[in-house]
Motif scaffolding. Structure first.
Motif, PDB file in Angstrom:
ATOM      1  N   PRO A 121      16.755 -17.700  14.987  1.00 51.44           N
ATOM      2  CA  PRO A 121      17.177 -17.435  13.744  1.00 51.44           C
ATOM      3  C   PRO A 121      17.810 -17.860  13.096  1.00 51.44           C
ATOM      4  CG  PRO A 121      17.403 -16.533  15.652  1.00 51.44           C
ATOM      5  CD  PRO A 121      16.840 -17.596  16.194  1.00 51.44           C
ATOM      6  N   PRO A 122      18.368 -17.992  11.948  1.00 47.45           N
ATOM      7  CA  PRO A 122      19.315 -18.848  11.372  1.00 47.45           C
ATOM      8  C   PRO A 122      20.432 -18.171  11.409  1.00 47.45           C
ATOM      9  CG  PRO A 122      18.037 -17.334   9.462  1.00 47.45           C
ATOM     10  CD  PRO A 122      17.457 -17.317  10.897  1.00 47.45           C
ATOM     11  N   LEU A 171      18.795 -19.663   1.049  1.00 48.36           N
ATOM     12  CA  LEU A 171      20.218 -19.737   2.063  1.00 48.36           C
ATOM     13  C   LEU A 171      19.810 -20.059   3.704  1.00 48.36           C
ATOM     14  CD1 LEU A 171      22.860 -18.855   2.486  1.00 48.36           C
ATOM     15  CD2 LEU A 171      21.451 -16.170   3.029  1.00 48.36           C
ATOM     16  N   ALA A 172      18.709 -19.972   4.121  1.00 51.83           N
ATOM     17  CA  ALA A 172      18.569 -20.157   5.404  1.00 51.83           C
ATOM     18  C   ALA A 172      18.248 -21.664   5.176  1.00 51.83           C
ATOM     19  CB  ALA A 172      16.792 -20.407   5.366  1.00 51.83           C
ATOM     20  N   HIS A 173      18.376 -22.639   4.838  1.00 47.71           N
ATOM     21  CA  HIS A 173      17.849 -24.453   4.725  1.00 47.71           C
ATOM     22  C   HIS A 173      19.565 -24.768   4.315  1.00 47.71           C
ATOM     23  CE1 HIS A 173      14.375 -24.393   6.051  1.00 47.71           C
ATOM     24  NE2 HIS A 173      13.322 -24.078   4.544  1.00 47.71           N
ATOM     25  N   ARG A 179      27.388 -12.243   3.823  1.00 45.99           N
ATOM     26  CA  ARG A 179      27.604 -12.128   5.333  1.00 45.99           C
ATOM     27  C   ARG A 179      27.442 -13.366   5.570  1.00 45.99           C
ATOM     28  NH1 ARG A 179      25.475  -6.764   6.509  1.00 45.99           N
ATOM     29  NH2 ARG A 179      23.904  -7.358   7.355  1.00 45.99           N
ATOM     30  N   ARG A 180      25.763 -14.014   5.674  1.00 43.46           N
ATOM     31  CA  ARG A 180      25.442 -15.339   6.128  1.00 43.46           C
ATOM     32  C   ARG A 180      26.332 -16.836   5.079  1.00 43.46           C
ATOM     33  NH1 ARG A 180      19.007 -15.958   7.199  1.00 43.46           N
ATOM     34  NH2 ARG A 180      20.227 -14.145   8.461  1.00 43.46           N
TER      35      ARG A 180
END
Length: 385
Positions: free
Chosen positions: A6-7, A102-104, A144-145
């Motif tokens: 997971p990220p 954002l995940a990358h 948040r991330r």
């Protein structure tokens, strides 16, 4: 075991704080905020737009507002109290894809922030024109991330006057339950309410209470329709590729759900278990189930659908190509590339909570915010820097 993490592998564990000395939380209202002191100048940070209007002491018929900036959408509701409920006087919703990429990268992109800011300018204009004096504006998983999430929040306040609070996953889950639990199917057994977002999915195990349900357990995993799609990729060359992509999505989500699934295993075997979902995924699939020519909230909000029918629709969408999904009513180009990830998450939820029927809610965080505000529970002060 899935070969992609997971990220944010540790976020859900880090945020799984509970009240009552580590015991499961009580009623939904257990997390309601303490009324801030009028002498505390920081007490209303994030609750009032810069309009000069007072945040307290307004007549009962004042306008209240709730703004939810998610990973995929920006949504606003403005309402006035009406008995025990409220009447919506204005609303706004726009796909902004704030969490795209954002995940990358681990950061909000300039293009995504510009899209979100354009939507927030519209919201700010509506708040001013409606003379809203008490509002709560929240940001969720993307902010948040993201490494630059706090910087973006500062930019939003400077350019629009809207003070966004980055809320915890626990608060996000609480607000979703508060906003939609009234639509839960009648019964006495345990229930799960879930919210499939753009960047995360929240699941809450509840049991009936006197006025509001009691929260028994909850979980948040960093898989939403945007984060899951970005992580697995968008390759859809042929049917075999699409099927393999869907299986990978299912595996990733199931692995993340595993600790929660273990904790709720006994409850899932009880009689009369119930399930309620709030998200664009469940409302879209419910629209397809009803074969609506275009989305109709009145037909969808509060609908009870056989769980197997939702599985069948999910499986059908998972093997369609992008062009085919775009032609379906209630999906279109905005949701066509993300709906498959939502289907994977939904099926994984049905695996761990095998209810025969699924309740559908076109309401959630914003309605939860409005109910909190109208009950006189504004947002808590931010912790000191």
């Amino acid at each position: 075991m899935a070969d992609v993490s997971p990220p944010d592998k540790v976020r859900s564990a880090r945020n799984r704080t509970r009240s009552n000395g580590g015991k499961p939380s009580g009623k939904v209202a257990d997390f309601r905020y303490k009324r801030p002191s009028p002498s505390d100048p920081s007490a209303h940070r994030g609750t009032a737009l810069r309009t000069g209007a007072p945040a307290t002491g307004e007549p009962r018929r004042q306008a209240y507002a709730a703004l939810d900036l998610g990973t995929n959408n920006c949504r606003l509701l403005i309402a006035r109290p009406s008995g025990e409920n409220f009447t919506v006087i204005d609303a706004f919703s726009r796909v902004v894809r704030l969490g795209e990429g954002l995940a990358h990268s681990g950061r909000l992109s300039d293009e995504a922030m510009d899209r979100a800011l354009a939507a927030l300018h519209v919201c700010a204009d509506k708040l001013r024109r409606r003379n809203v004096s008490l509002a709560r504006s929240v940001a969720t998983e993307a902010c948040r991330r993201a490494a630059n999430g706090a910087d973006f929040i500062d930019r939003v306040r400077e350019e629009t006057g809207i003070a966004l609070d980055i809320i915890s996953a626990q608060e996000e889950a609480r607000l979703a339950v508060l906003g939609c639990h009234i639509l839960l199917e009648q019964g006495h057994g345990p229930a799960v309410i879930f919210d499939i977002g753009g960047g995360s999915t929240e699941l809450v195990l509840i049991e009936p209470g006197e006025r509001v349900p009691r929260i028994i357990d909850w979980a948040s995993v960093p898989w939403g329709v945007v984060s899951l799609t970005d992580t697995v990729g968008r390759a859809e060359d042929d049917a075999a590729t699409r099927l393999g992509r869907y299986r990978q999505m299912r595996m990733l989500v199931s692995d993340s759900f595993a600790p929660f699934a273990e904790r709720i295993a006994d409850a899932s075997r009880a009689e009369d278990i119930r399930l309620l979902g709030t998200s664009g995924t469940v409302t879209t699939l419910a629209s397809l189930h009803l074969e609506l020519p275009q989305y109709d909230r009145r037909a969808v909000d509060g609908l009870i659908v056989p769980a197997q029918a939702m599985r069948a629709i999910s499986e059908r969408l998972s093997v369609m190509d992008l062009d085919e999904r775009q032609t379906l009513p209630c999906i279109g180009p905005d949701r066509a590339d993300l709906v498959v990830a939502g289907c994977a998450i939904l099926e994984s939820i049905l695996d761990i909570w095998p209810a025969e029927r699924l309740g559908v809610a076109d309401r959630g965080i914003r309605e939860g915010i409005l109910r909190s505000l109208m009950a006189g529970t504004p947002a808590p002060p931010r912790p000191a820097a």
